[in-house]
Design an enzyme around this catalytic site. Structure first.
Site, mmCIF file in Angstrom:
data_model
loop_
_atom_site.group_PDB
_atom_site.id
_atom_site.type_symbol
_atom_site.label_atom_id
_atom_site.label_comp_id
_atom_site.label_asym_id
_atom_site.label_seq_id
_atom_site.Cartn_x
_atom_site.Cartn_y
_atom_site.Cartn_z
ATOM 1 N N TRP A 19 -2.644 39.084 69.772
ATOM 2 C CA TRP A 19 -4.205 38.610 69.576
ATOM 3 C C TRP A 19 -3.932 38.385 67.794
ATOM 4 C CZ3 TRP A 19 -9.118 37.089 70.554
ATOM 5 C CH2 TRP A 19 -9.840 37.311 69.616
ATOM 6 N N ASN A 21 -7.071 37.000 64.767
ATOM 7 C CA ASN A 21 -8.335 36.084 64.478
ATOM 8 C C ASN A 21 -8.278 35.949 62.846
ATOM 9 O OD1 ASN A 21 -9.056 39.221 64.563
ATOM 10 N ND2 ASN A 21 -10.666 38.619 63.622
ATOM 11 N N ASP A 22 -9.044 36.141 61.978
ATOM 12 C CA ASP A 22 -9.281 35.663 60.856
ATOM 13 C C ASP A 22 -8.023 35.461 59.689
ATOM 14 O OD1 ASP A 22 -11.647 36.351 61.797
ATOM 15 O OD2 ASP A 22 -12.152 37.663 60.040
ATOM 16 N N GLN A 38 -5.756 38.920 60.603
ATOM 17 C CA GLN A 38 -6.191 39.805 61.519
ATOM 18 C C GLN A 38 -5.298 39.757 62.806
ATOM 19 O OE1 GLN A 38 -9.592 42.186 61.188
ATOM 20 N NE2 GLN A 38 -8.186 41.779 59.552
ATOM 21 N N TRP A 83 -9.909 45.429 58.569
ATOM 22 C CA TRP A 83 -10.419 44.377 58.667
ATOM 23 C C TRP A 83 -10.405 43.253 57.672
ATOM 24 C CZ3 TRP A 83 -15.666 44.947 61.782
ATOM 25 C CH2 TRP A 83 -15.401 45.572 63.186
ATOM 26 N N SER A 84 -10.908 42.203 57.715
ATOM 27 C CA SER A 84 -10.787 41.064 56.919
ATOM 28 C C SER A 84 -11.035 41.141 55.392
ATOM 29 C CB SER A 84 -11.717 39.908 57.196
ATOM 30 O OG SER A 84 -11.100 39.377 58.304
ATOM 31 N N ASP A 103 -14.020 53.015 59.205
ATOM 32 C CA ASP A 103 -13.619 54.622 58.578
ATOM 33 C C ASP A 103 -13.989 55.637 59.934
ATOM 34 O OD1 ASP A 103 -16.488 55.276 59.071
ATOM 35 O OD2 ASP A 103 -16.798 55.815 56.758
ATOM 36 N N ARG A 149 -18.893 43.736 54.948
ATOM 37 C CA ARG A 149 -17.643 43.417 55.157
ATOM 38 C C ARG A 149 -16.850 42.180 54.600
ATOM 39 N NH1 ARG A 149 -19.790 43.383 60.369
ATOM 40 N NH2 ARG A 149 -19.866 41.326 61.499
ATOM 41 N N ASP A 150 -15.690 42.148 54.276
ATOM 42 C CA ASP A 150 -14.954 40.875 54.203
ATOM 43 C C ASP A 150 -15.087 40.443 52.815
ATOM 44 O OD1 ASP A 150 -14.897 41.143 56.971
ATOM 45 O OD2 ASP A 150 -16.284 39.470 57.492
ATOM 46 N N GLU A 205 -20.695 36.833 57.874
ATOM 47 C CA GLU A 205 -19.210 37.198 57.625
ATOM 48 C C GLU A 205 -18.270 36.371 56.751
ATOM 49 O OE1 GLU A 205 -18.376 39.400 61.916
ATOM 50 O OE2 GLU A 205 -18.201 37.306 62.112
HETATM 51 C C1 FRU Z 1 -14.837 37.683 61.817
HETATM 52 C C2 FRU Z 1 -14.684 39.268 61.669
HETATM 53 C C3 FRU Z 1 -14.780 39.705 60.323
HETATM 54 C C4 FRU Z 1 -14.216 41.017 60.502
HETATM 55 C C5 FRU Z 1 -13.077 40.785 61.398
HETATM 56 C C6 FRU Z 1 -12.491 41.774 62.317
HETATM 57 O O1 FRU Z 1 -14.080 36.963 62.766
HETATM 58 O O2 FRU Z 1 -15.762 39.817 62.682
HETATM 59 O O3 FRU Z 1 -16.237 39.839 60.076
HETATM 60 O O4 FRU Z 1 -13.765 41.649 59.251
HETATM 61 O O5 FRU Z 1 -13.501 39.717 61.937
HETATM 62 O O6 FRU Z 1 -11.412 41.632 62.868
#
Ligand code: FRU
Length: 548
Positions: A19, A21-22, A38, A83-84, A103, A149-150, A205
């Protein structure tokens, strides 16, 4: 391609398997491009406790070498996931990563990591700061602990020497960007006012914030913040609708807030009026400044449109869009995006034609390129604009809806278009994907609609057979109507009118695969159009995170 890897792209970034993602923390450092992402190393679906930062490097943004994971869950503040986040290059070439940790209580915290050895251009090992977490929700700041986040790339305020960073958040239904400031990158103080916010938009996000030049396509470092001749862009990823929206405006360095231009402030009540990077699939994107080539480069995640069982079967999920250079259009009203020039070195087998009339109702097959792995550029000239269909004011002026009603199949309606590309087509036309224009007569001027229709892209109807649309701010009388499509087995990324509107889609043909895929130009309107020029290339395979 082995049979079960029919859908694996050949020149799009992805990990060797599992997998993704970002995009996270992209940067250029000591002559190399770094890409973090990610990643769930344990499988082809997202995981709520094992997301790591994958890490790859490249000399050209096209071929990539995979390195060890940069960040993995290990401490109480990130034990449920790394995460991101973003990277920032501090003066004297000191890279730092700020990222969100999940956490032990499932709360979101912001953390710092620095390279173990800055003289290693590969930056293989990252050390988490002993000061972590640097920012966390508590009873005093009342920040929502699961909506925090992010972090963005940090920038410095030249008037006060403070570093600044934005964190995506929400308060009830209001999306907000929280601003934190710091002198030393360790102690961060929350600003009283949000940097920017908008009602009824839900969680924001992966925010991004950067300056653009008013006049020209050259990129700027994020810390250029108070000059004439620049504007600022804020981008947020709206989780509720899964799209990346951006606003052009002014960065008020005194109040430390972002003030969007008129037209962009509509986000409160009418999301469809705000601009998107891409009107198809493209999410959680992030830019970085490439100081070497003086450009701003955009990365964005394209997820699958297949069902989870199929993702698990093929063993991977998620790709990154081809990086795009982006800059402000001279109108100041929108951004322009174009695939990085480096991707063109994968081109081979050039075929072209020019000045060819395509009569209403006709189709033309383009031979000589590998249609499942290609780069195609076409531009049309249209006349007889007075015969274009009238845009009925009673219609719902939602481009996606208009595309559905005026699909590539609809024949015989007197009008200009649909005309465009028909890609990933099977010989018998049981499968195909179209990217096309339709020109309408509006109130005072012409309205150009760009569509991408995947409703017939696959005989496997388990896939999401989407239909996308966008209005393109282009004058069909004096400007060319052009489309560039990057076709890579299960992804089609299309750039309309030289980068004014982008539509990215995922498709999974069952017949139109590999050398059984065909490429055509079509005109299903009643009015003839002229193909001014067409250039098409086969694309070579890039080396991307292969096993070694
Ligand atoms: C966006 C998101 C971010 C988060 C990450 C987790 O796709 O949800 O907000 O940090 O993916 O994998």
């Amino acid at each position: 391609h082995s049979l079960n890897q029919t859908y694996k792209p050949s020149f799009h970034f992805q990990p060797h398997k599992n997998w993704m993602n970002d995009p996270n923390g992209p940067m250029r450092y000591k002559g190399l491009y770094h890409m973090f992402y990610q990643h769930n190393p344990k499988g082809a679906i997202w995981s709520n406790n094992s997301i790591v930062w994958g890490h790859s490097i490249s000399k050209d943004l096209v071929n990539w070498l995979s390195l060890q994971h940069a960040l993995i869950p290990s401490e109480s503040y990130d034990i449920n996931g790394c995460w991101s986040g973003s990277s920032t290059l501090l003066p004297n070439d000191k890279p730092k990563i700020l990222y969100t940790g999940i956490d032990i209580n499932q709360h979101q915290t912001q953390n710092l990591a620095i390279p173990k050895n800055v003289s290693d251009p590969l930056l293989r090992e990252w050390i988490k700061s002993p000061n972590n977490p640097l920012m966390e929700p508590n009873n005093v700041n009342k920040i929502n602990a699961t909506s925090f986040r992010d972090p963005t790339t940090a920038w410095i305020g030249h008037h006060d020497g403070f570093w600044r960073v934005l964190i995506g958040s929400q308060k009830k239904d209001k999306g907000i960007l929280i601003l934190f400031k710091s002198k030393d990158f360790f102690n961060w103080i929350q600003d009283k006012n949000p940097f920017y916010s908008a009602k009824n938009t839900g969680m924001w996000e992966c925010p991004d914030f950067f300056p653009v030049l008013i006049n020209g396509s050259i990129g700027l470092d994020i810390s250029i913040n108070n000059g004439y001749g620049i504007r600022h862009v804020v981008k947020v990823s709206l989780i509720d609708v899964s799209h990346d929206y951006y606003f052009i405006g002014t960065y008020d360095t005194i109040k430390d807030v972002f003030v969007p231009d008129k037209g962009f402030d509509k986000i409160n009540n009418e999301l469809s009026l705000v601009l998107r990077y891409d009107y198809g699939k493209f999410y959680a994107s992030k830019t970085f400044y490439d100081g070497e080539k003086k450009r701003r480069v955009l990365w964005g995640w394209i997820n699958e449109s297949s069902i989870q069982e199929d993702d698990v079967k093929k063993g991977w999920s998620g790709i990154q869009a081809i990086p795009r250079t982006l800059w402000l259009h001279k109108s100041g009203k929108q951004l322009i995006q174009w695939p990085i020039v480096e991707i063109e070195k994968l081109r081979s087998n050039h075929v072209n034609l020019h000045s060819k009339v395509l009569k209403g109702g006709k189709m033309l097959e383009i031979f000589g390129v590998t249609a499942a792995q290609a780069d195609v550029e076409i531009s049309f000239e249209v006349k007889e604009l007075e015969k274009a269909q009238v845009l009925d004011p009673s219609w719902k002026l939602d481009p996606q809806h208009l595309c559905k009603e005026n699909g590539s199949k609809v024949k015989g309606v007197v009008g200009l278009g649909p005309f465009g590309l028909l890609v990933l087509a099977s010989k018998d036309m049981k499968e195909y994907t179209t990217i096309f224009f339709k020109v309408f007569r509006g109130n005072k001027k012409h309205v150009v609609l760009m569509c991408c229709d995947t409703r017939r892209s696959s005989l496997n109807h388990n896939n999401d057979l989407a239909n996308y649309g966008a209005f393109v701010d282009v004058d069909p009388i004096n400007e060319e109507l052009s489309i560039r499509s990057l076709i890579d087995h299960s992804v089609v990324e299309s750039f309309g009118a030289q980068g004014k509107a982008c539509i990215t889609t995922r498709v999974y043909p069952t017949l139109a695969i590999n050398d059984k895929a065909h490429l055509h130009v079509f005109n299903n309107g009643t009015i003839d159009v002229k193909i001014k020029k067409l250039n098409a290339w086969s694309m070579k395979k890039a080396k991307i995170n292969e096993m070694h």
